[in-house]
Design an enzyme around this catalytic site. Structure first.
Site, PDB file in Angstrom:
ATOM      1  N   ARG A 163       0.825  -1.224   0.000  1.00  0.00           N
ATOM      2  CA  ARG A 163       0.000   0.000   0.000  1.00  0.00           C
ATOM      3  C   ARG A 163       0.855   1.269   0.000  1.00  0.00           C
ATOM      4  O   ARG A 163       0.500   2.274   0.626  1.00  0.00           O
ATOM      5  CB  ARG A 163      -0.969   0.042   1.193  1.00  0.00           C
ATOM      6  CG  ARG A 163      -1.952  -1.090   1.260  1.00  0.00           C
ATOM      7  CD  ARG A 163      -2.917  -1.082   0.072  1.00  0.00           C
ATOM      8  NE  ARG A 163      -3.761  -2.237   0.177  1.00  0.00           N
ATOM      9  CZ  ARG A 163      -3.382  -3.469  -0.226  1.00  0.00           C
ATOM     10  NH1 ARG A 163      -2.206  -3.634  -0.823  1.00  0.00           N
ATOM     11  NH2 ARG A 163      -4.185  -4.492  -0.089  1.00  0.00           N
ATOM     12  N   SER A 242     -10.468  -0.180   3.902  1.00  0.00           N
ATOM     13  CA  SER A 242      -9.616  -0.341   5.090  1.00  0.00           C
ATOM     14  C   SER A 242      -9.036   1.007   5.486  1.00  0.00           C
ATOM     15  O   SER A 242      -8.389   1.663   4.670  1.00  0.00           O
ATOM     16  CB  SER A 242      -8.455  -1.278   4.785  1.00  0.00           C
ATOM     17  OG  SER A 242      -8.950  -2.522   4.380  1.00  0.00           O
ATOM     18  N   GLU A 338      -4.143   3.959   6.078  1.00  0.00           N
ATOM     19  CA  GLU A 338      -3.948   3.707   4.645  1.00  0.00           C
ATOM     20  C   GLU A 338      -4.579   4.871   3.871  1.00  0.00           C
ATOM     21  O   GLU A 338      -4.130   5.239   2.792  1.00  0.00           O
ATOM     22  CB  GLU A 338      -4.647   2.387   4.290  1.00  0.00           C
ATOM     23  CG  GLU A 338      -4.629   2.057   2.823  1.00  0.00           C
ATOM     24  CD  GLU A 338      -5.426   0.804   2.497  1.00  0.00           C
ATOM     25  OE1 GLU A 338      -5.311  -0.208   3.211  1.00  0.00           O
ATOM     26  OE2 GLU A 338      -6.170   0.860   1.494  1.00  0.00           O
TER      27      GLU A 338
HETATM   28  C1  LIG Z   1     -15.326  -0.100  -0.237  1.00  0.00           C
HETATM   29  C2  LIG Z   1     -13.865   0.120  -0.535  1.00  0.00           C
HETATM   30  C3  LIG Z   1     -13.034  -0.958  -0.744  1.00  0.00           C
HETATM   31  C4  LIG Z   1     -11.676  -0.775  -1.036  1.00  0.00           C
HETATM   32  N1  LIG Z   1     -10.887  -1.867  -1.245  1.00  0.00           N
HETATM   33  C5  LIG Z   1      -9.582  -1.714  -1.537  1.00  0.00           C
HETATM   34  C6  LIG Z   1      -8.744  -2.850  -1.757  1.00  0.00           C
HETATM   35  O1  LIG Z   1      -9.194  -3.992  -1.732  1.00  0.00           O
HETATM   36  N2  LIG Z   1      -7.440  -2.629  -2.044  1.00  0.00           N
HETATM   37  C7  LIG Z   1      -6.907  -1.384  -2.130  1.00  0.00           C
HETATM   38  O2  LIG Z   1      -5.696  -1.280  -2.388  1.00  0.00           O
HETATM   39  N3  LIG Z   1      -7.679  -0.290  -1.926  1.00  0.00           N
HETATM   40  C8  LIG Z   1      -8.991  -0.420  -1.630  1.00  0.00           C
HETATM   41  N4  LIG Z   1      -9.776   0.684  -1.413  1.00  0.00           N
HETATM   42  C9  LIG Z   1      -9.174   2.031  -1.468  1.00  0.00           C
HETATM   43  C10 LIG Z   1      -9.345   2.744  -2.837  1.00  0.00           C
HETATM   44  O3  LIG Z   1     -10.370   2.169  -3.584  1.00  0.00           O
HETATM   45  C11 LIG Z   1      -8.054   2.691  -3.662  1.00  0.00           C
HETATM   46  O4  LIG Z   1      -7.000   3.256  -2.932  1.00  0.00           O
HETATM   47  C12 LIG Z   1      -8.196   3.458  -4.987  1.00  0.00           C
HETATM   48  O5  LIG Z   1      -7.067   3.250  -5.785  1.00  0.00           O
HETATM   49  C13 LIG Z   1      -8.411   4.947  -4.792  1.00  0.00           C
HETATM   50  O6  LIG Z   1      -8.731   5.488  -6.057  1.00  0.00           O
HETATM   51  P1  LIG Z   1      -9.435   6.895  -6.190  1.00  0.00           P
HETATM   52  O7  LIG Z   1      -9.485   7.245  -7.628  1.00  0.00           O
HETATM   53  O8  LIG Z   1     -10.749   6.865  -5.490  1.00  0.00           O
HETATM   54  O9  LIG Z   1      -8.408   7.807  -5.411  1.00  0.00           O
HETATM   55  P2  LIG Z   1      -8.728   9.133  -4.584  1.00  0.00           P
HETATM   56  O10 LIG Z   1      -9.382   8.763  -3.298  1.00  0.00           O
HETATM   57  O11 LIG Z   1      -9.418  10.130  -5.433  1.00  0.00           O
HETATM   58  O12 LIG Z   1      -7.251   9.633  -4.287  1.00  0.00           O
HETATM   59  C14 LIG Z   1      -6.422   8.932  -3.403  1.00  0.00           C
HETATM   60  C15 LIG Z   1      -5.074   9.636  -3.324  1.00  0.00           C
HETATM   61  O13 LIG Z   1      -4.418   9.541  -4.570  1.00  0.00           O
HETATM   62  C16 LIG Z   1      -4.170  10.836  -5.118  1.00  0.00           C
HETATM   63  N5  LIG Z   1      -4.448  10.734  -6.547  1.00  0.00           N
HETATM   64  C17 LIG Z   1      -5.606  10.292  -7.112  1.00  0.00           C
HETATM   65  N6  LIG Z   1      -5.497  10.296  -8.442  1.00  0.00           N
HETATM   66  C18 LIG Z   1      -4.258  10.745  -8.733  1.00  0.00           C
HETATM   67  C19 LIG Z   1      -3.543  11.000  -9.949  1.00  0.00           C
HETATM   68  N7  LIG Z   1      -4.100  10.789 -11.139  1.00  0.00           N
HETATM   69  N8  LIG Z   1      -2.286  11.475  -9.858  1.00  0.00           N
HETATM   70  C20 LIG Z   1      -1.692  11.716  -8.656  1.00  0.00           C
HETATM   71  N9  LIG Z   1      -2.318  11.501  -7.479  1.00  0.00           N
HETATM   72  C21 LIG Z   1      -3.577  11.024  -7.524  1.00  0.00           C
HETATM   73  C22 LIG Z   1      -5.101  11.782  -4.394  1.00  0.00           C
HETATM   74  O14 LIG Z   1      -4.598  13.100  -4.342  1.00  0.00           O
HETATM   75  C23 LIG Z   1      -5.190  11.135  -3.021  1.00  0.00           C
HETATM   76  O15 LIG Z   1      -4.099  11.518  -2.207  1.00  0.00           O
HETATM   77  C24 LIG Z   1     -11.148   0.539  -1.125  1.00  0.00           C
HETATM   78  C25 LIG Z   1     -12.005   1.637  -0.936  1.00  0.00           C
HETATM   79  C26 LIG Z   1     -13.351   1.436  -0.647  1.00  0.00           C
HETATM   80  C27 LIG Z   1     -14.246   2.615  -0.475  1.00  0.00           C
END
Ligand SMILES: Cc1cc2nc3c(=O)[nH]c(=O)nc-3n(C[C@H](O)[C@H](O)[C@H](O)COP(=O)(O)OP(=O)(O)OC[C@H]3O[C@@H](n4cnc5c(N)ncnc54)[C@H](O)[C@@H]3O)c2cc1C
Length: 342
Positions: A163, A242, A338
């Site tokens: 992570r 998480s 995380e």
């Molecule tokens: C129900 C649920 C289940 C989940 N299960 C998992 C799992 O099994 N495994 C796992 O690893 N994660 C899991 N996650 C966490 C999440 O889905 C992942 O971390 C996902 O990759 C986040 O993507 P996002 O586009 O929503 O990021 P955001 O929440 O929009 O951004 C997260 C971070 O990344 C940065 N960021 C986003 N996009 C960019 C970009 N293009 N360039 C630079 N920085 C950027 C943002 O500034 C922020 O700091 C889960 C979340 C939920 C709600």
């Protein structure tokens, strides 16, 4: 178009109702470049947002939030049994997984139903059911905010860990990831593929599905079913998955803790280190299913903090800190978030 005092409630899966002083969506790299220039000229801090599924907003954001809507998926190379697929950062991650399954490209089926966008996937090296994005990662393209220059990052540049990546550490908020290229196994030209089904309940679920033959679709469906039964859907109950990472501790420390808590589970990590499930630690401290005001730890998944309605980010953050303190006091283990807290 730049919007002012824009509510981010619909832009984060915790459903935190905070405002961004300025907000804009970008659909092309050119739009992104223009917005970065405006932000720099105006001395606004920039926050890039994908699906908002890994953030906790504890206060209004005083700068500009740029929401990534870059679209497009293309096969950029095919060689022997491999295929290189490039996806724009604003593509929905799960839709990208479904695309790979439809095209018979293997490698990310275990990562089905992870919320968010492709661009955030290397950010914390998303992982689930025995697979991490680093396992199939080829390269990514990112724009440096300070210079506006495009840079290519190979796997070795990203410093991937559990992570973790360089983008969550020293390069946080310094680059905008615009596309990610994965190297997948092309099952249209080979049958040699090792499905990863030993992790979690995948095999039990496959048996329940009566999937006689292993296929990308069958594994993906199994993962989807397990996830739906275990994790609260943010549409029903705000959360960011998480909240904490599983701590990795020294074997010596673990052995000492085990004397007092013989049932403590662990998984091998690197040499002389073990990974301890944070959910178990939190549960032992009595937090599982415990509600504090509008927030608390989920009844089925102690690791997931939820918003029962009108929770404020500061309330969730305080609950997280109380959980951290309990775990530290009881086990002497420090657990870290995380989720990205703003
Ligand atoms: C129900 C649920 C289940 C989940 N299960 C998992 C799992 O099994 N495994 C796992 O690893 N994660 C899991 N996650 C966490 C999440 O889905 C992942 O971390 C996902 O990759 C986040 O993507 P996002 O586009 O929503 O990021 P955001 O929440 O929009 O951004 C997260 C971070 O990344 C940065 N960021 C986003 N996009 C960019 C970009 N293009 N360039 C630079 N920085 C950027 C943002 O500034 C922020 O700091 C889960 C979340 C939920 C709600």
């Amino acid at each position: 178009m730049i919007l002012e005092n824009y509510s981010l409630k619909q832009c984060n899966t915790f459903g935190m109702d905070v405002n961004a002083k300025h907000f804009a969506v970008f659909k092309s790299k050119r739009e992104l470049g223009d917005l970065i220039r405006v932000a720099k000229d105006s001395h606004w801090e920039i926050l890039i947002l994908g699906g908002g599924s890994n953030v906790l907003f504890t206060q209004d954001f005083n700068g500009i939030v740029l929401q990534n809507k870059l679209q497009g998926i293309e096969v950029v190379k095919k060689e022997n049994e491999w295929v290189w697929v490039k996806a724009a950062a604003g593509e929905n991650w799960h839709q990208f997984v479904l695309y790979s399954i439809e095209n018979n490209f293997a490698g990310i089926e275990n990562l089905s139903l992870i919320p968010g966008c492709v661009g955030a996937s290397p950010m914390q090296n998303i992982g689930a059911y025995g697979v991490e994005v680093k396992d199939v990662f080829e390269e990514l393209e990112a724009i440096e905010i300070a210079t506006g220059e495009t840079k290519i990052f190979k796997g070795s540049d990203c410093n991937f860990g559990y992570r973790e990546s360089v983008f969550k550490q020293e390069l946080k908020n310094k680059f905008v990831i615009t596309s990610v290229t994965l190297k997948l196994k092309n099952l249209n030209v080979t049958e040699h593929y090792h499905f990863k089904t030993t992790y979690g309940d995948i095999q039990t679920q496959l048996a329940e599905q009566q999937a006689n033959e292993l296929s990308l679709r069958a594994v993906s469906n199994a993962v989807i079913a397990i996830r739906q039964s275990k994790l609260p859907d943010p549409k029903d109950l705000g959360n960011a998955g998480s909240f904490f990472k599983n701590p990795v501790i020294e074997q010596v420390l673990f052995d000492k803790i085990k004397e007092q808590f013989p049932l403590i589970p662990s998984y091998p990590a690197t040499e002389n280190f073990v990974k301890v499930p944070a959910g178990w630690l939190i549960e032992q401290c009595g937090w599982k299913g415990k509600r504090v005001g509008n927030t608390g730890s989920h009844a089925r998944q102690a690791l997931v903090l939820v918003n029962y309605g009108n929770a404020k980010g500061s309330e969730v953050w305080q609950c997280a800190k109380d959980i951290q303190q309990s775990v530290l006091e009881k086990f002497g283990i420090s657990i870290s978030p995380e989720v990205n807290v703003y």
